[in-house]
Design an enzyme around this catalytic site. Structure first.
Site, PDB file in Angstrom:
ATOM      1  N   SER A   1       0.271  46.992  47.135  1.00 46.72           N
ATOM      2  CA  SER A   1       1.137  46.706  45.660  1.00 46.72           C
ATOM      3  C   SER A   1       1.192  48.032  44.934  1.00 46.72           C
ATOM      4  O   SER A   1       1.917  48.253  44.303  1.00 46.72           O
ATOM      5  CB  SER A   1       0.317  45.779  44.886  1.00 46.72           C
ATOM      6  OG  SER A   1       0.434  44.363  45.826  1.00 46.72           O
TER       7      SER A   1
ATOM      8  N   ARG B   1      -5.153  46.939  56.891  1.00 47.35           N
ATOM      9  CA  ARG B   1      -4.163  47.852  57.229  1.00 47.35           C
ATOM     10  C   ARG B   1      -4.596  49.061  58.070  1.00 47.35           C
ATOM     11  O   ARG B   1      -5.141  48.771  58.802  1.00 47.35           O
ATOM     12  CB  ARG B   1      -3.483  48.229  55.792  1.00 47.35           C
ATOM     13  CG  ARG B   1      -2.529  47.459  55.074  1.00 47.35           C
ATOM     14  CD  ARG B   1      -2.364  47.583  53.796  1.00 47.35           C
ATOM     15  NE  ARG B   1      -3.694  47.412  52.965  1.00 47.35           N
ATOM     16  CZ  ARG B   1      -3.669  47.222  51.689  1.00 47.35           C
ATOM     17  NH1 ARG B   1      -2.592  47.146  51.095  1.00 47.35           N
ATOM     18  NH2 ARG B   1      -4.991  47.265  51.135  1.00 47.35           N
TER      19      ARG B   1
ATOM     20  N   LYS C   1      -9.008  45.885  37.260  1.00 46.85           N
ATOM     21  CA  LYS C   1      -7.837  46.845  37.946  1.00 46.85           C
ATOM     22  C   LYS C   1      -6.625  47.050  37.033  1.00 46.85           C
ATOM     23  O   LYS C   1      -5.496  47.706  37.354  1.00 46.85           O
ATOM     24  CB  LYS C   1      -7.246  45.922  39.243  1.00 46.85           C
ATOM     25  CG  LYS C   1      -8.211  46.166  40.458  1.00 46.85           C
ATOM     26  CD  LYS C   1      -7.787  45.646  41.648  1.00 46.85           C
ATOM     27  CE  LYS C   1      -8.520  45.998  42.788  1.00 46.85           C
ATOM     28  NZ  LYS C   1      -7.993  45.819  44.186  1.00 46.85           N
TER      29      LYS C   1
ATOM     30  N   HIS D   1       1.606  40.613  52.141  1.00 41.67           N
ATOM     31  CA  HIS D   1       0.908  39.463  51.861  1.00 41.67           C
ATOM     32  C   HIS D   1       1.259  38.287  52.747  1.00 41.67           C
ATOM     33  O   HIS D   1       0.726  37.463  53.247  1.00 41.67           O
ATOM     34  CB  HIS D   1       0.667  39.266  50.550  1.00 41.67           C
ATOM     35  CG  HIS D   1      -0.035  40.384  49.663  1.00 41.67           C
ATOM     36  ND1 HIS D   1       0.847  40.935  48.560  1.00 41.67           N
ATOM     37  CD2 HIS D   1      -1.243  40.970  49.579  1.00 41.67           C
ATOM     38  CE1 HIS D   1      -0.105  41.881  48.251  1.00 41.67           C
ATOM     39  NE2 HIS D   1      -1.314  41.668  48.703  1.00 41.67           N
TER      40      HIS D   1
HETATM   41  P1  ADP Z   1      -7.430  43.281  46.344  1.00 39.37           P
HETATM   42  O1  ADP Z   1      -7.280  43.591  45.115  1.00 39.37           O
HETATM   43  O2  ADP Z   1      -8.358  42.464  46.765  1.00 39.37           O
HETATM   44  O3  ADP Z   1      -7.241  44.350  47.517  1.00 39.37           O
HETATM   45  P2  ADP Z   1      -4.559  42.804  46.991  1.00 39.37           P
HETATM   46  O4  ADP Z   1      -3.334  41.976  46.543  1.00 39.37           O
HETATM   47  O5  ADP Z   1      -4.381  44.513  46.983  1.00 39.37           O
HETATM   48  O6  ADP Z   1      -5.977  42.673  46.523  1.00 39.37           O
HETATM   49  O7  ADP Z   1      -4.654  42.623  48.672  1.00 39.37           O
HETATM   50  C1  ADP Z   1      -5.184  41.200  48.972  1.00 39.37           C
HETATM   51  C2  ADP Z   1      -5.512  41.207  50.622  1.00 39.37           C
HETATM   52  O8  ADP Z   1      -4.341  41.477  51.242  1.00 39.37           O
HETATM   53  C3  ADP Z   1      -6.558  42.323  50.878  1.00 39.37           C
HETATM   54  O9  ADP Z   1      -7.382  41.836  52.040  1.00 39.37           O
HETATM   55  C4  ADP Z   1      -5.631  43.489  51.502  1.00 39.37           C
HETATM   56  O10 ADP Z   1      -6.265  44.377  52.334  1.00 39.37           O
HETATM   57  C5  ADP Z   1      -4.366  42.701  52.201  1.00 39.37           C
HETATM   58  N1  ADP Z   1      -3.254  43.348  51.991  1.00 39.37           N
HETATM   59  C6  ADP Z   1      -2.419  43.812  51.008  1.00 39.37           C
HETATM   60  N2  ADP Z   1      -1.346  44.310  51.527  1.00 39.37           N
HETATM   61  C7  ADP Z   1      -1.349  44.183  52.996  1.00 39.37           C
HETATM   62  C8  ADP Z   1      -0.515  44.648  53.880  1.00 39.37           C
HETATM   63  N3  ADP Z   1       0.623  45.405  53.694  1.00 39.37           N
HETATM   64  N4  ADP Z   1      -0.790  44.347  55.219  1.00 39.37           N
HETATM   65  C9  ADP Z   1      -1.941  43.653  55.574  1.00 39.37           C
HETATM   66  N5  ADP Z   1      -2.814  43.286  54.525  1.00 39.37           N
HETATM   67  C10 ADP Z   1      -2.407  43.569  53.238  1.00 39.37           C
END
Ligand code: ADP
Length: 162
Positions: free
Chosen positions: A128, A90, A41, A17
């Site tokens: 995460s 990703r 979630k 992030h």
């Molecule tokens: P959501 O529940 O909306 O997927 P996340 O916290 O999992 O929330 O992710 C928020 C955003 O950050 C999403 O666009 C996700 O694809 C991106 N994201 C999460 N981890 C990474 C990573 N390691 N590299 C790039 N983007 C990421």
């Protein structure tokens, strides 16, 4: 001023992030990190805890505001005076879901664009969910998380197991 909103669950915030936020600041003057409640979630950390960790990690990065929102994301983006939604991409697995979201958001709000950024290769496999799995099995998280976030995650998992 070009403002981008970066929404997510951040359960918890990872270096993936942070990498996306840092990259966003090369494109936007300001980034609003919008932590979604997302009760469906079943997050490990409650909203206040997730907000606090994102704030902690972002405290030394300028031009970043950390907040929460409820309801439709595009409504929030317009209320925030922003022009774009920022999402991280990703591996290919993210694509289908993100494509669908971007198109529905465009239908809902014509003026809001979605901008996708790719993380550094070293974070391209990080999520995460996988981090929580590693933590559950007692793995070392120092390469993936801010030390205080890693500490809080280990503590949370320890308390759930006891
Ligand atoms: P959501 O529940 O909306 O997927 P996340 O916290 O999992 O929330 O992710 C928020 C955003 O950050 C999403 O666009 C996700 O694809 C991106 N994201 C999460 N981890 C990474 C990573 N390691 N590299 C790039 N983007 C990421």
């Amino acid at each position: 001023m070009k403002i981008g909103v970066y929404p997510g669950t951040f359960d918890p915030v990872t270096h993936g992030h942070t990498d996306i936020i840092t990259r966003s600041l090369r494109v936007f003057d300001k980034v609003v990190v919008a932590v979604a409640p997302n009760p469906s979630k079943h997050p490990l950390f409650n909203l206040a805890e997730r907000l606090d960790m994102v704030q902690l990690v972002m405290k030394d990065i300028g031009q970043v505001e950390v907040t929460t929102f409820d309801g439709l994301l595009v409504d929030y983006v317009e209320r925030a005076g922003a022009h774009a939604i920022i999402r991280g991409l990703r591996a290919i697995s993210d694509f289908e879901h993100e494509f669908q979201m971007a198109l529905i958001n465009r239908k809902l709000a014509r003026n809001v664009e979605t901008v996708f950024l790719m993380p550094s290769e070293e974070y391209s496999y990080l999520s995460s969910t996988i981090i929580k799995d590693v933590a559950h099995h007692g793995g070392n998280l120092s390469e993936f998380l801010h030390p205080e976030v890693a500490h809080r995650l280990h503590e949370r998992i320890r308390s759930l197991k006891s």
